[in-house]
Design an enzyme around this catalytic site. Structure first.
Site, PDB file in Angstrom:
ATOM      1  N   ASP A   1       0.851  -1.185   0.000  1.00  0.00           N
ATOM      2  CA  ASP A   1       0.000   0.000   0.000  1.00  0.00           C
ATOM      3  C   ASP A   1       0.887   1.237   0.000  1.00  0.00           C
ATOM      4  O   ASP A   1       1.681   1.424   0.928  1.00  0.00           O
ATOM      5  CB  ASP A   1      -0.896  -0.018   1.235  1.00  0.00           C
ATOM      6  CG  ASP A   1      -1.928   1.092   1.261  1.00  0.00           C
ATOM      7  OD1 ASP A   1      -1.671   2.179   0.686  1.00  0.00           O
ATOM      8  OD2 ASP A   1      -2.986   0.901   1.871  1.00  0.00           O
TER       9      ASP A   1
ATOM     10  N   HIS B   1      -3.472  12.066  -9.697  1.00  0.00           N
ATOM     11  CA  HIS B   1      -4.745  12.765  -9.973  1.00  0.00           C
ATOM     12  C   HIS B   1      -5.934  12.122  -9.271  1.00  0.00           C
ATOM     13  O   HIS B   1      -7.002  12.718  -9.207  1.00  0.00           O
ATOM     14  CB  HIS B   1      -4.986  12.907 -11.477  1.00  0.00           C
ATOM     15  CG  HIS B   1      -5.421  11.651 -12.170  1.00  0.00           C
ATOM     16  ND1 HIS B   1      -6.044  11.678 -13.390  1.00  0.00           N
ATOM     17  CD2 HIS B   1      -5.312  10.342 -11.847  1.00  0.00           C
ATOM     18  CE1 HIS B   1      -6.320  10.450 -13.773  1.00  0.00           C
ATOM     19  NE2 HIS B   1      -5.877   9.628 -12.866  1.00  0.00           N
TER      20      HIS B   1
END
Length: 157
Positions: free
Chosen positions: A48, A67
């Site tokens: 992660d 983004h």
């Protein structure tokens, strides 16, 4: 699932790589890598990016990642990237850049879409540079890709 890495490895036969993504994504990667004929040159590393990013690589690629996130989450990701990078490592962040003008553009439409889909956003060059600086990174080059996206080449600040 490794499709971007597979494309890079197909183009550069001597290159090896590591695919780092969430475990559920990594579970789907072997078939993509096998079909591309590059599985023997890829190490799959589940994890992660909000916890840490694997250190020890000379190049890092984040393609259409930043983004997806608001500024604070983006800085957290980039900070973990910075922590993983040696002084000589380079990172490539591939993203759209909002144009300098205020008129209509495809990038601005994508910006609205990112907001609606979950709180992400497209950013201007100066907004990217602010995020990079907050994370201890600096832009050393900007590669405009054939599709109109930018690959910001980053180094440790």
């Amino acid at each position: 699932t490794g499709s971007v890495l597979a494309a890079l490895l197909e183009d550069v036969p001597d290159l090896t790589g590591a695919l780092f993504d969430l475990p559920a994504v990594c579970d789907r990667a072997p078939i993509v890598l096998e079909e591309a004929g590059v599985a023997d040159r890829v190490t799959i590393v589940p994890g992660d990016m909000f916890d840490s990013i694997p250190p020890g690589h000379d190049r890092y690629l984040l393609s259409a990642i930043i983004h997806d996130w608001d500024d604070e989450a983006a800085v957290a990701i980039l900070g973990n990237l910075r922590a993983a990078m040696s002084p000589n490592a380079r990172a490539f962040v591939v993203e759209l850049e909002l144009p300098d003008h205020a008129g209509a553009s495809l990038e601005r439409a994508y910006d609205l879409l990112m907001l609606v889909l979950g709180g992400g956003r497209e950013r201007s060059r100066s907004a990217f540079e602010d995020l990079y600086g907050r994370a201890g990174l600096k832009v050393i080059d900007d590669h405009l890709l054939d599709n109109g996206w930018h690959a910001h080449e980053l180094a440790v600040a």
